[in-house]
Design a protein around this motif. Structure first.
Motif, PDB file in Angstrom:
ATOM      1  N   ILE A  20       0.855  -1.186   0.000  1.00  0.00           N
ATOM      2  CA  ILE A  20       0.000   0.000   0.000  1.00  0.00           C
ATOM      3  C   ILE A  20       0.887   1.231   0.000  1.00  0.00           C
ATOM      4  O   ILE A  20       2.045   1.198   0.397  1.00  0.00           O
ATOM      5  N   ASP A  21       0.332   2.349  -0.444  1.00  0.00           N
ATOM      6  CA  ASP A  21       1.042   3.623  -0.446  1.00  0.00           C
ATOM      7  C   ASP A  21       0.147   4.651   0.217  1.00  0.00           C
ATOM      8  O   ASP A  21      -0.751   5.203  -0.414  1.00  0.00           O
ATOM      9  N   GLY A  22       0.364   4.844   1.468  1.00  0.00           N
ATOM     10  CA  GLY A  22      -0.468   5.756   2.252  1.00  0.00           C
ATOM     11  C   GLY A  22      -1.330   4.975   3.228  1.00  0.00           C
ATOM     12  O   GLY A  22      -2.045   4.047   2.840  1.00  0.00           O
ATOM     13  N   TRP A  23      -1.264   5.300   4.509  1.00  0.00           N
ATOM     14  CA  TRP A  23      -2.031   4.563   5.502  1.00  0.00           C
ATOM     15  C   TRP A  23      -2.610   5.502   6.566  1.00  0.00           C
ATOM     16  O   TRP A  23      -2.064   6.568   6.844  1.00  0.00           O
ATOM     17  N   THR A  24      -3.741   5.079   7.092  1.00  0.00           N
ATOM     18  CA  THR A  24      -4.412   5.772   8.187  1.00  0.00           C
ATOM     19  C   THR A  24      -4.855   4.728   9.201  1.00  0.00           C
ATOM     20  O   THR A  24      -5.596   3.800   8.857  1.00  0.00           O
ATOM     21  N   LEU A  25      -4.386   4.852  10.421  1.00  0.00           N
ATOM     22  CA  LEU A  25      -4.760   3.933  11.495  1.00  0.00           C
ATOM     23  C   LEU A  25      -5.693   4.657  12.458  1.00  0.00           C
ATOM     24  O   LEU A  25      -5.423   5.787  12.859  1.00  0.00           O
ATOM     25  N   THR A  26      -6.794   4.018  12.817  1.00  0.00           N
ATOM     26  CA  THR A  26      -7.752   4.617  13.743  1.00  0.00           C
ATOM     27  C   THR A  26      -8.041   3.664  14.894  1.00  0.00           C
ATOM     28  O   THR A  26      -7.954   2.444  14.748  1.00  0.00           O
ATOM     29  N   TRP A  27      -8.345   4.256  16.035  1.00  0.00           N
ATOM     30  CA  TRP A  27      -8.772   3.480  17.204  1.00  0.00           C
ATOM     31  C   TRP A  27      -9.514   4.409  18.152  1.00  0.00           C
ATOM     32  O   TRP A  27      -9.527   5.636  17.964  1.00  0.00           O
ATOM     33  N   SER A  28     -10.094   3.842  19.172  1.00  0.00           N
ATOM     34  CA  SER A  28     -10.768   4.620  20.205  1.00  0.00           C
ATOM     35  C   SER A  28     -10.185   4.254  21.566  1.00  0.00           C
ATOM     36  O   SER A  28      -9.981   3.071  21.864  1.00  0.00           O
ATOM     37  N   PHE A  29      -9.937   5.268  22.374  1.00  0.00           N
ATOM     38  CA  PHE A  29      -9.470   5.013  23.727  1.00  0.00           C
ATOM     39  C   PHE A  29     -10.639   4.559  24.609  1.00  0.00           C
ATOM     40  O   PHE A  29     -11.707   5.177  24.602  1.00  0.00           O
TER      41      PHE A  29
ATOM     42  N   ALA B 113     -12.953  10.340  22.084  1.00  0.00           N
ATOM     43  CA  ALA B 113     -12.136   9.149  22.303  1.00  0.00           C
ATOM     44  C   ALA B 113     -11.504   8.642  21.017  1.00  0.00           C
ATOM     45  O   ALA B 113     -10.595   7.819  21.049  1.00  0.00           O
ATOM     46  N   ALA B 114     -11.997   9.106  19.856  1.00  0.00           N
ATOM     47  CA  ALA B 114     -11.543   8.600  18.559  1.00  0.00           C
ATOM     48  C   ALA B 114     -10.212   9.229  18.158  1.00  0.00           C
ATOM     49  O   ALA B 114     -10.052  10.449  18.199  1.00  0.00           O
ATOM     50  N   VAL B 115      -9.267   8.376  17.755  1.00  0.00           N
ATOM     51  CA  VAL B 115      -7.922   8.828  17.392  1.00  0.00           C
ATOM     52  C   VAL B 115      -7.624   8.387  15.961  1.00  0.00           C
ATOM     53  O   VAL B 115      -7.946   7.258  15.563  1.00  0.00           O
ATOM     54  N   THR B 116      -6.978   9.281  15.215  1.00  0.00           N
ATOM     55  CA  THR B 116      -6.573   8.991  13.844  1.00  0.00           C
ATOM     56  C   THR B 116      -5.094   9.294  13.682  1.00  0.00           C
ATOM     57  O   THR B 116      -4.641  10.382  14.029  1.00  0.00           O
ATOM     58  N   ALA B 117      -4.341   8.313  13.187  1.00  0.00           N
ATOM     59  CA  ALA B 117      -2.915   8.487  12.911  1.00  0.00           C
ATOM     60  C   ALA B 117      -2.679   8.317  11.417  1.00  0.00           C
ATOM     61  O   ALA B 117      -3.065   7.284  10.847  1.00  0.00           O
ATOM     62  N   ARG B 118      -2.064   9.308  10.781  1.00  0.00           N
ATOM     63  CA  ARG B 118      -1.786   9.254   9.352  1.00  0.00           C
ATOM     64  C   ARG B 118      -0.277   9.239   9.119  1.00  0.00           C
ATOM     65  O   ARG B 118       0.483   9.822   9.887  1.00  0.00           O
ATOM     66  N   ASN B 119       0.135   8.593   8.053  1.00  0.00           N
ATOM     67  CA  ASN B 119       1.551   8.439   7.745  1.00  0.00           C
ATOM     68  C   ASN B 119       2.242   9.784   7.596  1.00  0.00           C
ATOM     69  O   ASN B 119       1.611  10.791   7.230  1.00  0.00           O
TER      70      ASN B 119
ATOM     71  N   SER C 263      -8.334   0.033  13.182  1.00  0.00           N
ATOM     72  CA  SER C 263      -8.733  -0.035  11.778  1.00  0.00           C
ATOM     73  C   SER C 263      -7.702   0.686  10.945  1.00  0.00           C
ATOM     74  O   SER C 263      -7.232   1.770  11.324  1.00  0.00           O
ATOM     75  N   LEU C 264      -7.355   0.067   9.818  1.00  0.00           N
ATOM     76  CA  LEU C 264      -6.369   0.671   8.931  1.00  0.00           C
ATOM     77  C   LEU C 264      -7.016   0.939   7.588  1.00  0.00           C
ATOM     78  O   LEU C 264      -7.614   0.031   6.982  1.00  0.00           O
TER      79      LEU C 264
END
Length: 685
Positions: free
Chosen positions: A63-72, A91-97, A129-130
């Protein structure tokens, strides 16, 4: 007992949790193979904060480009991140490359991390989730995995090795503290500059304050033998090893270096290149061998504040520092053991954040091409504010922009490219005299913003403390209000105001008083101790309220209020009764002269000095405003303003100087002094 018996393997953690999850969705096709493994680890946790590391391994197609999400699952918030852009909503968190780690081939991994705050408890997220697909822990070649099927796997027994990811390790070092004026003291031993011997109890107390790293500066000049071996005194080395061992046992990341040697003999390198290089290399060869098997939480700094005397200019300075840094790198790496991958800290010239100095160090990093290197600079603020000279009495827009510019430069050059940065020392230069050189409220605003912006730019900070902040035997902070502001700034912002003082005249009608609130992203929650009105960001106390607060209008502080905000520490506001200070005639000498002063509740901010023609008198003759505590100083207990010998040393003999004293109430008072040889006469204007 040898030092090795005190070192512990791996990370010492207050709390640790590791979560394995799987699943990966690709952006290009629902038919592509998708799958991943996610590791969530908490290697460090303290009273209200924690560090988390996340690793994602791609088990499916590239893949080229990723977004990981989760909730605390608890009350947790991300405060600082590295190797990814992390945002949070509830509580929702988003991490992007980041720009440099977007591509993930099959079997490839990416890691990032963050510092966070928590309250109540700090449970690990249950699922990730990715790219929009919930993780399942398996490869799915036909369709995204259904939501909610992921779950935690058994916790591995090993924690991530510090130093395996330099950005993550340096982020975990935040915040840091300097053991100043101890082993770096120039003299017989660690007590030479007035501090007591270091104890385990001191380090335990520093750790309990929430510090995760400790810089132990060491000066070796007086503790080694002559050429050619330059053998380090075994007793001195053993003592350094002992204290390093205590710090590692406490769970600190630890940094040691070659410190005041920089201006004692390393600075002579332009004239004695071979001799300085041989001595420097001999010291690092011995230190590398002595600490070869130390845990990876021990880091080495090549040299403190490198400088060169008598060089031909910037080009030669850069060449000499590059030689020192690369020699240091070669020696440590060649010694093997833990040193093969140990985190190494390299400074700019003078540890300056000027662009030219940063560019020089960037070239060294590029040539070494080592992922376990850290860049370091020092920061003591905008100089006029840092020492209170040239009218730099306030944390104003100029002072703030200077901080922004310096932090932005190191972020662009290093952090944005995946190279961590440590501000190995920070504070205010006026602290070398005492912390009152800079007015309390302005000082607090400086440290509030510094903590915030360092966090924003993913820079780790190490407070310089030569004994003036945390008592070495009492373990009590000399300025608890300053300490509270510094500690709070590691995780949240605090509201401030245009001033922490409201001045009310001793006589005459009392009027309403207003301050401007600096919300700094917070919301105002109220004022403790008085009624008020709020119009936009203007906080106003009515004349009736002020009258009640000042009571019988005795000189000095009559009441103390607290402005409260949604996060951070409250802002203290003193309500002060004053009259214009009264000065009196005086005589004395250039070695001992003071202006008799009835301060009458007011406090001195700065002093101007001019000759009759308007030119500037005294030191720093490019400005009328003289340096606080160096040329003049208030003595409130003694009812006088002292003019120091350093001031008269640069005053023209026989010329009358007009002094203008500026007080924090806004009052100005003028006074004349005339030097005649060593005699001084002072008269009220």
């Amino acid at each position: 007992m040898t030092i090795r018996s005190r070192w512990r393997a791996g990370l010492t953690v207050g709390a640790a949790a590791v979560l394995l999850a799987g699943g990966l969705a690709v952006a290009s096709s629902a038919q592509a193979a998708a799958g991943c493994r996610v590791t969530y680890a908490v290697p460090s946790q303290w009273n209200s904060g924690f560090t988390a590391n996340i690793a994602v391994t791609n088990l499916g197609d590239a893949i080229d480009g990723w977004t990981l999400t989760w909730s605390f699952p608890g009350s947790q918030s991300v405060t600082q991140a590295w190797n990814a852009t992390v945002t949070q909503s509830g509580a929702a968190v988003t991490a992007r490359n980041a720009s440099y780690n977007a591509a993930l081939g099959t079997g490839a991994s990416v890691s990032f991390g963050f510092n966070g705050s928590w309250s109540g408890s700090n449970p690990s997220p249950a699922t990730f989730s990715l790219n929009g697909t919930t993780c399942t822990g398996s490869t799915n070649p036909t369709s995204p995995a259904p939501t909610g099927t992921g779950g935690p796997s058994p916790t591995p027994t090993a924690t991530p090795r510090p130093g395996g990811d330099a950005m993550a390790a340096v982020a975990a070092m935040q915040p840091g503290w300097n053991l100043g004026n101890s082993f770096d003291a120039v003299g017989a031993d660690e007590t030479a500059w007035g501090n007591p011997r270091v104890t385990e109890a001191l380090l335990d107390n520093v750790r309990a304050q929430g510090f995760n790293s400790i810089r132990i500066p060491v000066t070796w000049s007086n503790h080694h033998g002559p050429a050619p071996a330059y053998t380090i005194d075994p007793a001195w080395l053993a003592r350094v090893q002992e204290v390093v061992g205590w710090a590692l046992d406490d769970g600190f990341y630890v940094m040691i270096n070659i410190h005041h040697d920089s201006w004692q003999w390393i600075n002579t390198m332009p004239a004695d290149r071979a001799g300085v290089t041989a001595r420097y290399n001999a010291l690092w060869t011995q230190l590398a061998a002595a600490f070869r098997d130390a845990p990876a939480k021990l880091t080495f700094e090549s040299v403190n504040e490198p400088q060169f005397t008598g060089s031909s200019g910037d080009a030669q300075n850069a060449e000499l520092l590059n030689e020192l840094n690369t020699s240091f790198h070669r020696i440590v790496r060649a010694s093997g053991g833990g040193n093969a991958t140990r985190l190494l800290v390299l400074p700019t010239l003078h540890t300056s954040a000027e662009q030219a100095r940063i560019d020089e160090l960037t070239a060294t990093f590029a040539a070494l091409n080592d992922p376990n290197l850290i860049a370091t600079v020092h920061f003591y603020g905008y100089w006029p504010f840092s020492v209170n000279v040239a009218g730099g009495t306030r944390f104003d827009a100029t002072t703030q922009q200077d901080l922004i510019d310096q932090f932005d430069r190191v972020h662009r050059a290093f952090v944005a490219k995946g190279i961590p940065v440590i501000i190995g020392e920070y504070g205010l230069l006026g602290f070398d005299r005492h912390t009152g050189t800079i007015q309390q409220g302005e000082k607090l605003k400086f440290f509030e913003f510094l903590g915030y912006y360092a966090k924003l730019r993913n820079i780790t900070t190490m407070l310089w403390d030569n004994g003036q902040h945390l008592g070495r035997t009492s373990f009590v902070w000399s300025d608890p209000e300053l300490w509270a502001q510094i500690r709070s700034s590691w995780t949240v912002r605090s509201g401030t105001a245009s001033s922490d003082q409201i001045y009310v005249p001793r006589t005459g009608a009392i009027t309403a008083k207003s301050l401007t609130l600096n919300l700094n992203g917070t919301t105002f929650q109220g004022l403790t101790g008085a009624d008020y009105t709020l119009n936009g960001n203007t906080l106003t106390l009515s004349a009736e309220t002020v009258t009640r607060l000042v009571g019988n209008r005795a000189y000095g502080i009559n009441a103390t209020l607290q402005a409260r905000f949604s996060t951070g520490v409250p802002w203290r506001i003193d309500v002060i009764t004053y009259d214009p200070p009264l000065l009196a005639n005086a005589t004395g000498t250039t070695a001992a002269f003071a202006v008799p002063t009835q301060f009458r509740g007011d406090q001195l901010a700065t002093m101007e000095a001019k000759y009759a023609d308007g030119s500037f008198a005294g030191p720093h003759n490019w400005t009328a405003f003289k340096e606080f505590d160096v040329t003049f100083a208030p003595d409130y207990a003694g009812n006088r303003i002292v003019l120091k010998p350093e001031f008269f040393a640069e005053v023209t003999d026989g010329a009358r100087v007009t002094l203008t004293f500026h007080f924090w109430s806004g009052t100005t008072v003028t006074y004349h002094v005339t030097r005649s040889g060593t005699s001084v006469t002072g008269t009220v204007a």
